[in-house]
Design a protein around this motif. Sequence first.
Motif, PDB file in Angstrom:
ATOM      1  N   ASP A  59      12.251  -7.304   1.365  1.00  0.00           N
ATOM      2  CA  ASP A  59      11.719  -6.092   0.740  1.00  0.00           C
ATOM      3  C   ASP A  59      10.593  -6.591  -0.147  1.00  0.00           C
ATOM      4  O   ASP A  59      10.821  -7.382  -1.071  1.00  0.00           O
ATOM      5  N   GLY A  88       3.588  -1.300   4.150  1.00  0.00           N
ATOM      6  CA  GLY A  88       3.099  -0.237   3.270  1.00  0.00           C
ATOM      7  C   GLY A  88       3.919   1.029   3.418  1.00  0.00           C
ATOM      8  O   GLY A  88       4.589   1.241   4.437  1.00  0.00           O
ATOM      9  N   VAL A 136      -4.097  -5.162   4.438  1.00  0.00           N
ATOM     10  CA  VAL A 136      -4.286  -3.923   5.203  1.00  0.00           C
ATOM     11  C   VAL A 136      -4.378  -2.772   4.206  1.00  0.00           C
ATOM     12  O   VAL A 136      -3.415  -2.419   3.527  1.00  0.00           O
ATOM     13  N   GLY A 182      -8.287   4.075   9.638  1.00  0.00           N
ATOM     14  CA  GLY A 182      -8.338   5.510   9.310  1.00  0.00           C
ATOM     15  C   GLY A 182      -7.133   6.163   9.955  1.00  0.00           C
ATOM     16  O   GLY A 182      -6.009   5.671   9.825  1.00  0.00           O
TER      17      GLY A 182
END
Length: 286
Positions: A59, A88, A136, A182
């Motif tokens: 985690d 994320g 990222v 995107g």
Amino acid sequence: MEKTIVLITGCSSGIGRALLSHFDREPYRIVATTLPNSANAFDGDPIAQNPRFWIRSLDIGNHKKASQVVSDTAKRWGAIDILINNAGISYRSVVEDMTIEDEQHQMLVNYLGPMHLIRECIPAMRERKSGRIINVSSVGGMMAMPTMASYSASKFALEGASEALWYELKPWNIHTTLVRPGFINSLAFRKVLYSKKRQAQSQTSPYDSHYKNMAGFVEKLMAMSPCTSESVAKSIFKVARMKKPPLRVAGTTDARIFYFIRRLLPRALYHKLLYVTLPGIRHWGK
Ligand SMILES: NC(=O)c1ccc[n+]([C@@H]2O[C@H](COP(=O)([O-])OP(=O)(O)OC[C@H]3O[C@@H](n4cnc5c(N)ncnc54)[C@H](OP(=O)(O)O)[C@@H]3O)[C@@H](O)[C@H]2O)c1
């Protein structure tokens, strides 16, 4: 380049899982982390049997465990050459509905966790005068949308820190890159988190139109996107192999377009344009 050790977070699904297929070749040795409750994601997957892959549960908010993963890797294979902060989460909530705990959770996973891992990897990279850090990010790290304030704040934070890191680490030949996807044609929208306050709300919330319109809007754009987790993973893999990777890379075609819209339009015009294109905006707040 006899062996290159890569640490990738958030590998049980989406971009992270797709990245593993790209790195499944010599000379890479990959430490792939998954959330503890997703540890069975690799049951029956040949990757789990491949000696060049090491699946670890982590985690990203558990800093002690993150340090342990880095030091265990150093003992087993050596220092990490490429760190890919991919894990994320995304809260879909208006600011008024977020609690401080929700905000902390968002920041822990998307910003504080990645920053801790970076700090753990830097010393060995600095000593060897080589390394790369790939974070990222998201188009949400460049432009904010209603119901995504906290997500954007976490990615804006990641962007700011990565920009500073780019200057700090360049003298040691350590490259920092932000990859900004995107809209991706994936089911990631199913994983969006709603704040506790939002979950407890009835249909009478003053923000109902915000939520309904934004959810439909985002899901529609995701479904229409020609970009997939695989295509974003391909861009990230390309960055990992570039001699001199740039600080910012668009992960999808729309990310490139949004970048130019944001850069070229005068701010006031940009905000006005975005506002009038929000779905059903005339009915919000009524
Ligand atoms: N999908 C999009 O449209 C999009 C657009 C722009 C940017 N991005 C960014 O791309 C990255 C990857 O997202 P994705 O699209 O591949 O979505 P995803 O399929 O939801 O992948 C996210 C990964 O992060 C893991 N994760 C979540 N919380 C974690 C924690 N506390 N510790 C460790 N791992 C955790 C998830 O584990 P579980 O599978 O076990 O939940 C999952 O493997 C994220 O940073 C995201 O913000 C995505």
